[in-house]
Design a protein around this motif. Structure first.
Motif, PDB file in Angstrom:
ATOM      1  N   GLU A  85       0.977  -1.167   0.002  1.00  0.00           N
ATOM      2  CA  GLU A  85      -0.085  -0.050  -0.085  1.00  0.00           C
ATOM      3  C   GLU A  85       0.924   1.191   0.199  1.00  0.00           C
ATOM      4  O   GLU A  85       1.833   1.398   0.789  1.00  0.00           O
ATOM      5  CB  GLU A  85      -0.916   0.170   1.237  1.00  0.00           C
ATOM      6  CG  GLU A  85      -2.118  -0.937   1.062  1.00  0.00           C
ATOM      7  CD  GLU A  85      -1.722  -2.338   1.393  1.00  0.00           C
ATOM      8  OE1 GLU A  85      -0.534  -2.635   1.829  1.00  0.00           O
ATOM      9  OE2 GLU A  85      -2.814  -3.203   1.493  1.00  0.00           O
ATOM     10  N   GLU A  86       0.488   2.228  -0.698  1.00  0.00           N
ATOM     11  CA  GLU A  86       1.101   3.559  -0.810  1.00  0.00           C
ATOM     12  C   GLU A  86       1.249   4.127   0.293  1.00  0.00           C
ATOM     13  O   GLU A  86       2.052   4.940   0.836  1.00  0.00           O
ATOM     14  CB  GLU A  86       0.423   4.422  -1.844  1.00  0.00           C
ATOM     15  CG  GLU A  86       1.220   5.691  -2.090  1.00  0.00           C
ATOM     16  CD  GLU A  86       0.427   6.425  -3.102  1.00  0.00           C
ATOM     17  OE1 GLU A  86      -0.372   7.528  -2.824  1.00  0.00           O
ATOM     18  OE2 GLU A  86       0.771   6.347  -4.312  1.00  0.00           O
ATOM     19  N   GLU A  89       4.121   2.899   2.689  1.00  0.00           N
ATOM     20  CA  GLU A  89       5.480   3.239   1.931  1.00  0.00           C
ATOM     21  C   GLU A  89       5.619   4.756   2.518  1.00  0.00           C
ATOM     22  O   GLU A  89       6.770   5.189   3.015  1.00  0.00           O
ATOM     23  CB  GLU A  89       5.360   3.424   0.399  1.00  0.00           C
ATOM     24  CG  GLU A  89       6.773   3.647   0.001  1.00  0.00           C
ATOM     25  CD  GLU A  89       6.928   3.334  -1.561  1.00  0.00           C
ATOM     26  OE1 GLU A  89       7.916   3.598  -2.209  1.00  0.00           O
ATOM     27  OE2 GLU A  89       5.987   2.777  -2.183  1.00  0.00           O
ATOM     28  N   GLY A 187       8.352   4.984  -6.550  1.00  0.00           N
ATOM     29  CA  GLY A 187       7.653   5.648  -5.744  1.00  0.00           C
ATOM     30  C   GLY A 187       6.766   6.772  -6.228  1.00  0.00           C
ATOM     31  O   GLY A 187       7.148   7.330  -7.110  1.00  0.00           O
ATOM     32  N   ASP A 188       6.150   7.065  -5.138  1.00  0.00           N
ATOM     33  CA  ASP A 188       5.173   8.306  -5.653  1.00  0.00           C
ATOM     34  C   ASP A 188       5.995   9.483  -5.488  1.00  0.00           C
ATOM     35  O   ASP A 188       6.904   9.684  -4.866  1.00  0.00           O
ATOM     36  CB  ASP A 188       4.093   8.365  -4.403  1.00  0.00           C
ATOM     37  CG  ASP A 188       3.012   9.587  -4.958  1.00  0.00           C
ATOM     38  OD1 ASP A 188       3.258  10.637  -4.959  1.00  0.00           O
ATOM     39  OD2 ASP A 188       1.827   9.066  -5.606  1.00  0.00           O
TER      40      ASP A 188
END
Length: 224
Positions: A85-86, A89, A187-188
């Motif tokens: 799940e973002e 992270e 990643g975001d």
């Protein structure tokens, strides 16, 4: 130079041994802990250079271990988790983790991440960057604000160092993510914003060096 010592915190013995064997093949020294409480005890007694930390652990979970260690040290931390799940992270980076690897993963890729992170955290060059009220010592991997040392996580240091080495240049979030987190990081982009926010807080009166460039990213602005 002594071999780097790595603490592996993982409750699955097979996984611990697997990671340890791969790291030893590359010349690293390893210590192992099967739960969070033991991990903190080992860390307090040994000179650890990097921690590979699973999140789901007995006693103290990985979040707690990461938080406790960040209270006393900026040692690089790689989080391991079966959750992708973002939000997890981002939470890990908020706590001060430097890398976040989702299971299952290739042990060879993990070792490559370890090498890259250690190289960034413990550089061999002896560069020093001095600005008005801000000193970045690459040889010692330390940062001073108005002659007082501030404690940064390895990733925060890498971010500040990268910005300072590229003054007066508008750097996009994509560029920063690639150069600081690596080409294989997916990643975001908000990861960059999160670290910039933490970095500005720690820089305090010297946070003005990091300027936001609307619609682009950030710029390290040297005072004239």
């Amino acid at each position: 130079m002594r071999n780097k010592k790595i603490l592996i915190v993982e409750d699955e013995s097979r996984m611990r041994r697997l990671i340890s064997d791969y790291l030893k093949k590359d010349g690293y020294l390893t210590l192992e802990a099967e739960d969070g409480k033991k991990a903190i005890e080992i860390f307090e007694d040994a000179n650890i250079d990097l921690i590979i930390l699973d999140i789901m652990l007995p006693e103290y979970d990985g979040w707690t271990v990461c938080r406790k260690i960040r209270e006393i040290s900026s040692v690089p931390i790689i989080l391991l988790t079966a959750r992708s799940e973002e939000s997890d992270e981002l939470f890990g980076f908020e706590l001060g983790a430097d890398e976040y690897i989702t299971k299952p993963f290739s042990p060879k890729i993990l070792v490559a991440r370890v090498k890259t992170l250690l190289k960034r955290v413990y550089p061999s060059n002896k560069n020093m960057f001095s600005f008005n009220g801000l000193l970045i010592d690459d040889s010692a991997h330390k940062v001073f604000v108005n002659d007082l040392e501030i404690v940064l996580t390895p990733k925060e240091y890498e971010l500040l160092s990268f910005l300072a080495k590229n003054p007066e240049i508008a750097l996009s979030r994509e560029t920063i993510l690639t150069k600081v987190w690596g080409y294989d990081y997916f990643g975001d982009l908000r990861t960059v914003d999160t670290h910039i926010k933490r970095l500005r807080i720690k820089l305090g009166t010297q946070s003005h060096f990091i300027q936001t460039v609307r619609g682009v990213g950030y710029r390290f602005e040297v005072q004239k």
